[in-house]
Each structure stands twice: as C-alpha cells, then as structure tokens.
Design a protein around this motif. Structure first.
Motif, PDB file in Angstrom:
ATOM      1  N   GLN A   1     -27.205  21.578  23.296  1.00 39.26           N
ATOM      2  CA  GLN A   1     -26.086  21.037  22.523  1.00 39.26           C
ATOM      3  C   GLN A   1     -25.165  20.196  23.400  1.00 39.26           C
ATOM      4  N   GLN A   2     -24.826  20.725  24.586  1.00 45.22           N
ATOM      5  CA  GLN A   2     -23.987  19.958  25.498  1.00 45.22           C
ATOM      6  C   GLN A   2     -24.648  18.639  25.869  1.00 45.22           C
ATOM      7  N   LEU A   3     -25.987  18.714  26.078  1.00 43.74           N
ATOM      8  CA  LEU A   3     -26.703  17.491  26.417  1.00 43.74           C
ATOM      9  C   LEU A   3     -26.632  16.480  25.274  1.00 43.74           C
ATOM     10  N   GLU A   4     -26.766  16.978  24.013  1.00 39.70           N
ATOM     11  CA  GLU A   4     -26.668  16.082  22.869  1.00 39.70           C
ATOM     12  C   GLU A   4     -25.272  15.467  22.779  1.00 39.70           C
ATOM     13  N   GLU A   5     -24.226  16.329  22.989  1.00 36.43           N
ATOM     14  CA  GLU A   5     -22.869  15.785  22.970  1.00 36.43           C
ATOM     15  C   GLU A   5     -22.679  14.741  24.061  1.00 36.43           C
ATOM     16  N   GLN A   6     -23.226  15.061  25.260  1.00 36.34           N
ATOM     17  CA  GLN A   6     -23.118  14.081  26.338  1.00 36.34           C
ATOM     18  C   GLN A   6     -23.853  12.797  26.004  1.00 36.34           C
ATOM     19  N   GLU A   7     -25.013  12.942  25.318  1.00 36.22           N
ATOM     20  CA  GLU A   7     -25.751  11.740  24.917  1.00 36.22           C
ATOM     21  C   GLU A   7     -24.934  10.917  23.912  1.00 36.22           C
ATOM     22  N   GLU A   8     -24.267  11.660  22.939  1.00 33.13           N
ATOM     23  CA  GLU A   8     -23.416  10.936  21.990  1.00 33.13           C
ATOM     24  C   GLU A   8     -22.277  10.222  22.716  1.00 33.13           C
ATOM     25  N   ASN A   9     -21.623  10.968  23.653  1.00 30.64           N
ATOM     26  CA  ASN A   9     -20.547  10.338  24.422  1.00 30.64           C
ATOM     27  C   ASN A   9     -21.069   9.142  25.212  1.00 30.64           C
ATOM     28  N   LEU A  10     -22.310   9.314  25.732  1.00 32.15           N
ATOM     29  CA  LEU A  10     -22.900   8.216  26.490  1.00 32.15           C
ATOM     30  C   LEU A  10     -23.135   6.998  25.600  1.00 32.15           C
ATOM     31  N   GLU A  11     -23.589   7.285  24.329  1.00 37.63           N
ATOM     32  CA  GLU A  11     -23.795   6.169  23.415  1.00 37.63           C
ATOM     33  C   GLU A  11     -22.458   5.478  23.106  1.00 37.63           C
ATOM     34  N   THR A  12     -21.400   6.336  22.876  1.00 40.34           N
ATOM     35  CA  THR A  12     -20.070   5.752  22.620  1.00 40.34           C
ATOM     36  C   THR A  12     -19.613   4.907  23.802  1.00 40.34           C
ATOM     37  N   GLN A  13     -19.796   5.485  25.007  1.00 40.98           N
ATOM     38  CA  GLN A  13     -19.403   4.727  26.196  1.00 40.98           C
ATOM     39  C   GLN A  13     -20.217   3.448  26.349  1.00 40.98           C
ATOM     40  N   LYS A  14     -21.500   3.548  25.976  1.00 38.76           N
ATOM     41  CA  LYS A  14     -22.324   2.337  26.039  1.00 38.76           C
ATOM     42  C   LYS A  14     -21.784   1.269  25.085  1.00 38.76           C
ATOM     43  N   THR A  15     -21.409   1.744  23.832  1.00 37.15           N
ATOM     44  CA  THR A  15     -20.854   0.799  22.861  1.00 37.15           C
ATOM     45  C   THR A  15     -19.571   0.158  23.379  1.00 37.15           C
ATOM     46  N   GLU A  16     -18.668   1.041  23.907  1.00 37.28           N
ATOM     47  CA  GLU A  16     -17.412   0.518  24.454  1.00 37.28           C
ATOM     48  C   GLU A  16     -17.684  -0.419  25.633  1.00 37.28           C
ATOM     49  N   THR A  17     -18.672  -0.034  26.451  1.00 33.52           N
ATOM     50  CA  THR A  17     -19.012  -0.885  27.597  1.00 33.52           C
ATOM     51  C   THR A  17     -19.524  -2.249  27.129  1.00 33.52           C
ATOM     52  N   ASN A  18     -20.348  -2.216  26.054  1.00 34.57           N
ATOM     53  CA  ASN A  18     -20.852  -3.489  25.522  1.00 34.57           C
ATOM     54  C   ASN A  18     -19.705  -4.349  24.997  1.00 34.57           C
ATOM     55  N   GLU A  19     -18.738  -3.664  24.276  1.00 34.31           N
ATOM     56  CA  GLU A  19     -17.588  -4.419  23.772  1.00 34.31           C
ATOM     57  C   GLU A  19     -16.786  -5.009  24.925  1.00 34.31           C
ATOM     58  N   LEU A  20     -16.570  -4.162  25.966  1.00 32.51           N
ATOM     59  CA  LEU A  20     -15.839  -4.666  27.119  1.00 32.51           C
ATOM     60  C   LEU A  20     -16.585  -5.813  27.794  1.00 32.51           C
ATOM     61  N   LYS A  21     -17.924  -5.677  27.821  1.00 31.22           N
ATOM     62  CA  LYS A  21     -18.717  -6.766  28.399  1.00 31.22           C
ATOM     63  C   LYS A  21     -18.538  -8.043  27.594  1.00 31.22           C
ATOM     64  N   GLN A  22     -18.550  -7.876  26.230  1.00 36.24           N
ATOM     65  CA  GLN A  22     -18.351  -9.063  25.395  1.00 36.24           C
ATOM     66  C   GLN A  22     -16.988  -9.685  25.649  1.00 36.24           C
ATOM     67  N   GLN A  23     -15.942  -8.795  25.688  1.00 37.19           N
ATOM     68  CA  GLN A  23     -14.609  -9.321  25.977  1.00 37.19           C
ATOM     69  C   GLN A  23     -14.570 -10.006  27.334  1.00 37.19           C
ATOM     70  N   LEU A  24     -15.243  -9.369  28.326  1.00 39.81           N
ATOM     71  CA  LEU A  24     -15.262  -9.966  29.654  1.00 39.81           C
ATOM     72  C   LEU A  24     -15.967 -11.316  29.637  1.00 39.81           C
ATOM     73  N   GLU A  25     -17.067 -11.375  28.869  1.00 39.18           N
ATOM     74  CA  GLU A  25     -17.772 -12.651  28.768  1.00 39.18           C
ATOM     75  C   GLU A  25     -16.890 -13.709  28.112  1.00 39.18           C
ATOM     76  N   GLU A  26     -16.153 -13.278  27.025  1.00 43.84           N
ATOM     77  CA  GLU A  26     -15.259 -14.231  26.374  1.00 43.84           C
ATOM     78  C   GLU A  26     -14.183 -14.705  27.342  1.00 43.84           C
ATOM     79  N   GLN A  27     -13.620 -13.725  28.096  1.00 38.43           N
ATOM     80  CA  GLN A  27     -12.600 -14.125  29.062  1.00 38.43           C
ATOM     81  C   GLN A  27     -13.173 -15.043  30.126  1.00 38.43           C
ATOM     82  N   GLU A  28     -14.410 -14.744  30.563  1.00 38.65           N
ATOM     83  CA  GLU A  28     -15.033 -15.632  31.548  1.00 38.65           C
ATOM     84  C   GLU A  28     -15.248 -17.030  30.976  1.00 38.65           C
ATOM     85  N   GLU A  29     -15.666 -17.059  29.662  1.00 40.48           N
ATOM     86  CA  GLU A  29     -15.841 -18.363  29.028  1.00 40.48           C
ATOM     87  C   GLU A  29     -14.504 -19.111  28.974  1.00 40.48           C
ATOM     88  N   ASN A  30     -13.442 -18.347  28.553  1.00 45.32           N
ATOM     89  CA  ASN A  30     -12.117 -18.983  28.514  1.00 45.32           C
ATOM     90  C   ASN A  30     -11.717 -19.472  29.908  1.00 45.32           C
TER      91      ASN A  30
END
Length: 477
Positions: free
Chosen positions: A121-150
């Motif tokens: 169960q803890q591993l599943e929760e960690q996997e969910e948190n990891l997926e959330t962090q991955k999503t947030e990381t992707n969003e941050l990457k997109q923002q970073l890419e936009e800022q780099e483009e700007n």
C-alpha cells in the motif's frame, strides 16, 4: 534279542531325530512368531509415526526413521523394542517442538504478509505521489520551456535593439561628420558674407522675436481653446442643471402658491367663524344681562336662550375643529416647506481655490477635496472633507472632470460609501489630457459620495479650474 534291540535301537534312532526335528521346528516357529509380532509392532509404529506426523517431519527425518525401523526389524525384537519405544517417545517430543516452531513460523509468516501488504500500500501511495510529482514536474518543465522561449525571444529582441542602436550610432556619427562639414562650409560662408551679416542678424533677431511671439500666441490660443471647450462643456452642464432646477422650482412654486391659497382661504374661514363667534358671544351676553335684569317672562324666552346656548356650544365645537384643521394644515405646510427646501439640492466645486498645482501621485486611493465651491444649495457637500452626504432618499446625478499633463496618467474614481462606481482615466506621453464621466445613483439617507484619486496617478488644476466635481438631486423617492 538282538533283533529286538536292534529293532528298538533302530526305532529309537528313528524316533530320536524326529524328536529333535520337532523341537527345532517348534523353536523356529516361536522365533518366527516373535519376529512376525515384532514386525507387526514395528510396522504399526512406523505407520503411526510416519502417518500421523507426516506433515511435521522433513524427508531426511522420515528416511532416517524408516532406516531405523528397518534395522530394528532385523534385530531381535524382545531386546530392542523398549529402546525403540523410548526413541519414539523422544522423537514425539522433538516433533512437538518442531510443531511449536512451525506454528511460530506460521505466525511470523502472517506478520510478514501483513507487513508486506502494508508495504505494498505504501508503495502504491508512493507511486501515486510519484505520478503527481511527475505531472507537476512536467508542468514545471513546460513553464520552464515557455520561460526559456520568452527569454530567447527577449534575447533576440535585445540583439535587434542592439543592432538598431549600433546603426543609429553609425548614423549619428555620419550626421556629426556632416555637421562638421556643414560647420566648415558655414564658416566659409560667414567669411564671404561678413558685409551682409549686420542686415542678416537684424532680420534673424526680428524673425526670432516673431517666432517667439507666434509661439506664445499659439500657446495662448490653444489654452484659450481648451478653456473655451471646458467652459462650453461646463456651461452646457450648468444650463442643463439650471433648466432642471428651474423646472423643479416652477413646480415647487406652483405647489407653494396652491398651498398659500388654501391657507389663505382657511384663514379667511377661520376669521369669519371667529367674527360669528364673537357676535354670538355678544348676543349671548346681552341675553344674559336681559335675563338678569328682569323676571322670567315665560317659557318662550327660556327656549330661545337654550337654543342659543346649544348653537353656541355647536359653534364652539366647530371652532375647535377648525382650529385643529388649521394646526394640521400648518404642520403640513411646514413639512411641505421642508420637503421643498430638501428638493433644492445642488453643488459644484473645483479642486483648487486659487493658483495652480499638481495633486498626486499617492501609493493608495485618496479622497479629493474640491475646495473652490461655486454652488452648494442645501449644504450637502462638505468642502473640508470632499464628501457629499445625501439628506433624503432619492436619485442624484454626479459629474466629475479631471485634467492632467506629462507622462504620468490621470485617473479618478466615483465612490458611493466604499463601493467603486465608475472611473475616468487618460494618459499620453506628453501634453495635456482631460476626461470626464457621470453617473445617476439611488442614495439612501446618510449615503456618502466622493471622488478618489487613483493610486500612482496625478491630476492638475489651475486658475481656469479644469478639475471639477458637481451633483444635484433629480427627484426624491
């Protein structure tokens, strides 16, 4: 006898071996029986031992036990049976110990299963948190890419600006060179035109003076045009307000005249009734004197006096009623006069009383105090706080106008209590700016209306009074 003995001995000899063979046979039979019984005991023991405790023994233990039983089977049963039974008892004790250990291992296994489930169960929760962090990381990457483009775009713009600046510098250097060349040519021309220099200087001075005068005239003309436009606008607004006030005043005058006529009629009726009452009082007094001076003459005069007294009482009641009506009408007239005074509400004021100057900029919204009051009918506007307070419930109309100049924007907001109503704003890089706005508001008794300067903006006023605040009551409700 020989024959007999021989016969007996032969028979005896024959019988002897038979007896030995029977004895050995019986012994072998007993040995076989004992061995069979031992085999049965060992077989039963083996079956009981291996069958009952089959789950608890390992393969090596079973093999050792079977070998031990087989060896015991080959040995003499009566001698080793007790030892085998003792060993079986020892083995049973060992089996009990092994069963106890087995139960403990099973309990440990259950505990490990529970812990494993929790870890899953803890591993599943960690996997969910990891997926959330991955999503947030992707969003941050997109923002970073936009800022780099700007940033890249800004860099390109900066490079473009640098290039343009460099070109402008080159053009400036070329112009300076051209200017130096022109200066040299001018010096040569000055040397050649020294004779005409006096006339040219006078003409230049004259031309400069004319240019200066023309420029001043243009500025005065522009200011006069601006003032004229402002005055036209204010005049039109004042004309409209005056027309509305005249209409309201005419209506109020008509109502006042009607009330005055009614009051005069009621006063005339009251005076007439007073005169009649005085006449009746006089007659009653004369009758009383006549009645006191002579003896009673009979019932006719008494009835007449009673009628007169009754009429006098009725007249007194009518007079009291008339007085009450007059008092009520007077109170109504007073209230109408108050309403008439309240209906006459209007004010108009400019920001500065004298001189000229800027107001602002401030870090926050600031209430403007319009100090030069030209109209304040009803005294609802306070020139010390800049706030208009509604004395009656009704619809009011407000107009505010601002003037500014320079590269700082000019903006002002109309507020009802703390409610933002309308804003007026204007800005340009140079020169003067002006803007105006208006609003009709339903105000309750005690509501406050003011104009506030918008944060980080600036307005201007001078002796021409460009920045103003006006308002009047349209109708009561």
């Amino acid at each position: 006898m020989k024959n007999g003995s021989v016969t007996d001995s032969g028979e005896a000899g024959r019988g002897g071996p038979k007896m030995r063979s029977s004895t050995s046979f019986s012994r072998s039979e007993s040995v076989r029986e004992q061995q069979q019984s031992c085999s049965r005991v060992l077989f039963v023991s083996k079956r009981r031992f291996t069958g009952v405790h089959q789950v608890s023994l390992s393969n090596s233990d079973k093999t050792g036990t079977e070998m031990y039983l087989q060896n015991a089977h080959h040995q003499t049963c009566p001698q080793d049976l007790r030892a085998v039974l003792k060993e079986l008892a020892v083995l049973k004790e060992q089996i009990k110990v092994l069963q106890k250990e087995n139960r403990e291992q099973e309990e440990n296994l259950e505990t490990q299963k529970t812990e494993t489930y929790e870890l899953k169960q803890q591993l599943e929760e960690q996997e969910e948190n990891l997926e959330t962090q991955k999503t947030e990381t992707n969003e941050l990457k997109q923002q970073l890419e936009e800022q780099e483009e700007n940033l890249e775009r800004q860099k390109r713009e900066l490079e473009t600006q640098k290039t343009e600046t460099y070109e402008l510098k080159q053009q400036l250097e070329e112009q300076e060179e051209n200017l130096e060349t022109q200066k040299t040519e001018t010096n040569e021309l000055k040397q050649q035109l020294e004779e005409q220099e006096g006339k040219l200087e006078r003409q230049k001075r004259e031309l400069e003076r004319q240019k200066t005068e023309t420029y001043k005239l243009k500025q005065q003309l522009e200011e006069q045009e601006e003032n004229l436009e402002t005055q036209k606008t204010e005049t039109n607004e004042l004309k409209q307000q005056l027309e509305e006030q005249e209409e309201n005043l005419e209506t109020q005058k008509t109502e006042t005249n009607e009330l005055k006529q009614q009051l005069e009629e009621q006063e005339e009726n009251l005076e007439r009734q007073k005169r009649e009452l005085e006449t009746q009082k006089t007659e009653t007094y004369e009758l009383k004197q006549q009645l006191e001076g002579r003896v009673w003459d009979g019932f006719p005069q008494k009835r007449k006096l009673g009628r007169q007294q009754t009429e006098t009482y009725v007249l007194k009641q009518q007079l009291e009623e008339q007085k009450e009506k007059v008092e009520r009408q007077k109170a109504e007239i007073i209230q109408l006069k108050k309403k008439l005074q309240v209906k006459q509400l209007a004010f108009s004021a400019s920001l500065l009383d004298q001189g000229r100057g800027n107001t602002g900029p401030y870090n926050s919204q600031t209430t403007l105090i319009f100090k030069r009051v030209v109209t304040n009918i009803g005294n609802a506007y306070n020139p010390y706080t800049g706030i208009f307070t509604a004395p009656v419930r009704g619809v009011y109309h407000f107009v505010w106008r601002i003037f500014g100049h320079g590269n700082i924007g000019a903006a002002a907001v109309l507020f009802r209590n703390e409610e933002h109503i309308f804003i007026v704003s204007e800005q340009q890089t140079s020169g003067g700016v002006s803007a105006s706005n208006g609003a009709s508001l339903l105000l309750e008794v005690g509501d406050q209306v003011s104009v506030r300067l918008w944060a980080n903006t600036r307005i201007h006023d001078n002796e021409y009074h460009h920045t103003t605040f006006s308002g009047h009551l349209v109708f009561t409700m």
